[in-house]
Motif scaffolding. Structure first.
Motif, short mmCIF file in Angstrom:
data_model
loop_
_atom_site.label_atom_id
_atom_site.label_comp_id
_atom_site.label_asym_id
_atom_site.label_seq_id
_atom_site.Cartn_x
_atom_site.Cartn_y
_atom_site.Cartn_z
N VAL A 48 0.82 -1.22 0.00
CA VAL A 48 0.00 0.00 0.00
C VAL A 48 0.85 1.27 0.00
N LYS A 49 2.07 1.19 0.53
CA LYS A 49 2.86 2.42 0.62
C LYS A 49 3.20 3.00 -0.75
N ALA A 50 3.14 2.19 -1.80
CA ALA A 50 3.45 2.71 -3.14
C ALA A 50 2.39 3.70 -3.62
N PHE A 187 10.92 -11.56 4.09
CA PHE A 187 12.16 -10.98 3.55
C PHE A 187 11.77 -9.81 2.64
N HIS A 188 12.69 -8.89 2.47
CA HIS A 188 12.48 -7.84 1.46
C HIS A 188 13.86 -7.24 1.22
N ILE A 189 14.36 -7.34 -0.01
CA ILE A 189 15.76 -6.95 -0.22
C ILE A 189 15.95 -5.56 -0.82
N GLY A 190 14.86 -4.89 -1.18
CA GLY A 190 15.04 -3.56 -1.75
C GLY A 190 14.01 -3.31 -2.84
N SER A 191 14.23 -2.24 -3.58
CA SER A 191 13.21 -1.81 -4.53
C SER A 191 13.83 -1.52 -5.89
N GLN A 192 12.99 -1.44 -6.90
CA GLN A 192 13.43 -1.15 -8.29
C GLN A 192 14.54 -2.13 -8.71
C1 LIG Z 1 8.38 -1.12 0.26
C2 LIG Z 1 8.12 -2.51 0.59
C3 LIG Z 1 7.55 -3.37 -0.35
C4 LIG Z 1 7.22 -2.93 -1.75
O1 LIG Z 1 8.33 -2.57 -2.49
P1 LIG Z 1 8.23 -2.26 -4.06
O2 LIG Z 1 9.60 -1.97 -4.45
O3 LIG Z 1 7.32 -1.11 -4.23
O4 LIG Z 1 7.68 -3.50 -4.71
C5 LIG Z 1 7.29 -4.66 0.03
N1 LIG Z 1 7.57 -5.10 1.26
C6 LIG Z 1 8.12 -4.32 2.20
C7 LIG Z 1 8.40 -4.86 3.54
C8 LIG Z 1 8.41 -2.99 1.90
O5 LIG Z 1 8.96 -2.22 2.83
#
Ligand SMILES: *Cc1c(COP(=O)(O)O)cnc(C)c1O
Length: 386
Positions: A48-50, A187-192
């Motif tokens: 949702v933050k996007a 997990f979440h490794i980053g964006s773009q």
């Molecule tokens: C920001 C974020 C996302 C989404 O990242 P995108 O690059 O917009 O796909 C997903 N999971 C977590 C935990 C985030 O902080």
């Protein structure tokens, strides 16, 4: 129409505003649904933050996606748009008590927990309500994503997540607590991220952990691999829908899931970026000594990505067919970083022309501010303008 924009409708609207091409959004969502449908036990929770625009959220919800929220405000926005609480996950390093309570009251799918102190507070608040909170632990996989340093999140020394060495101990702590239930890893490794090799590195890490946990008889029901799939900012028309097939396939083929394990994704940018455009009017064309400036009525308060990350957005003059000239495209804000693009080729610009700043559907409207006492930008969808 010029290109994909109903510019005869734009003339009557007060600029600047975001225009959401809901046809493209729907096509994107159909593809996501189709591609994820090819994988067993997999769900996508839209980040949702996007973009938390209610019209956008409602369309996303229609296609059956869940919601990944990082604040109580986002949980409220998701609920308002009709997302079912059992499809809401709540992440974030600094969850306030009221935000945790909100999640507990709505019995959301799970809390993605990022530290031991947070785990303890969730257990306490859940105890006070006599409920059990489902928790996943966000593990910092120590994987380097090849993207902007401000948007990598998966390296060892980072405010996000629990380090690989500590996870097992933290799970053991959770298993001793009465009011939390450990249900998975996050997990979440980053964006773009555009290099599937980065996601493959994450998959390897996940496999290592699953093997380690299996040895110690730790059950992992859910594996949430976060988001981060990038989009083509250079060519929004050439690849208006990211390669979701390749993305989902990478995880599904590389992660060695055990029986019944669910796979969760949290894409944000890839879902909404290309459907959004910031439309702005040219206030002045100023001739400098060596260059000319197109001064817009939109600024970094409306779209901060260029100022914040030196992000590139393709810019088009949708009012002009005149020969191309080169401009620095700038906003009206009193900051020298208020620049949308330098040396941008545009059809000759005149006062009153409308410029389209493309691929602005993600981290655009939602990051707008009122600096300089400006009004927040408005937004319109394709349907609003029919
Ligand atoms: C920001 C974020 C996302 C989404 O990242 P995108 O690059 O917009 O796909 C997903 N999971 C977590 C935990 C985030 O902080």
């Amino acid at each position: 129409m010029k290109g994909q924009f109903p510019i005869e409708k734009f003339g009557a609207l007060q600029t600047p505003f975001y225009y959401y091409d809901t046809q493209l959004l729907r096509q994107t969502l159909s593809i996501i649904r189709a591609e994820i449908g090819k994988i067993d036990n997999a769900v996508e929770h839209y980040a949702v933050k996007a973009n938390a625009n209610q019209q956008v959220l409602r369309i996303i919800r229609e296609y059956g996606l869940g919601a990944d929220c990082v604040s109580g405000g986002e949980i409220k926005a998701a609920l308002q748009a009709g997302f079912s609480p059992d499809k809401i996950v709540f992440a974030g390093v600094g969850k306030a008590d009221w935000e945790i309570n909100l999640g507990l009251e709505h019995d959301i799918f799970c809390f993605n927990v990022e530290s031991i102190p947070e785990l303890e507070i969730i257990n306490e608040l859940a105890a006070a309500k006599g409920v059990v909170a489902k928790v996943e632990f966000r593990v910092n996989p120590d994987v380097k994503a090849h993207t902007h340093t401000n948007i990598t999140t998966g390296l060892a020394e980072n405010k996000f997540g629990i380090s690989l060495n500590d996870v097992e101990r933290v799970i053991a702590m959770a298993q001793q607590m009465q009011h939390v239930k450990f249900i998975g890893l996050h997990f979440h490794i980053g964006s773009q991220i555009l290099d599937m090799g980065d996601f493959a590195a994450l998959c390897n890490r996940v496999n290592e952990l699953l093997t380690q946990f299996e040895k110690h008889h730790i059950q992992v029901e859910n594996i949430n691999v976060g988001g981060g799939l990038g989009i083509d900012y250079q060519h929004p028309n050439r690849q208006s829908i990211p390669d979701f097939c390749e993305y989902f396939k990478t995880f599904n083929s590389l992660i060695k899931r055990r029986d019944g394990q669910m796979l969760h994704f949290e894409l944000g940018r890839a879902v909404v970026a290309q459907c959004g455009t910031l439309i702005s009017k040219v206030l002045y064309v100023k001739q400098g000594t060596n260059k000319q400036f197109a001064i817009l009525d939109a600024g970094m308060t409306d779209l901060i990505r260029p100022a914040l990350y030196q992000a590139y957005h393709k810019i088009e003059n949708i009012s002009s067919e005149l020969p191309v000239e080169t401009y620095d495209v700038v906003g009206p804000i009193c900051e020298s970083s208020d620049v949308f693009g330098k040396a941008v080729d545009l059809n000759k610009v005149q006062r009153g022309d409308l410029l389209a700043i493309r691929s602005a559907g993600a981290y655009g409207e939602i990051m707008a501010s009122q600096y300089n006492c400006r009004e927040l930008p408005r937004s319109y969808t394709t349907e609003d303008l029919l």
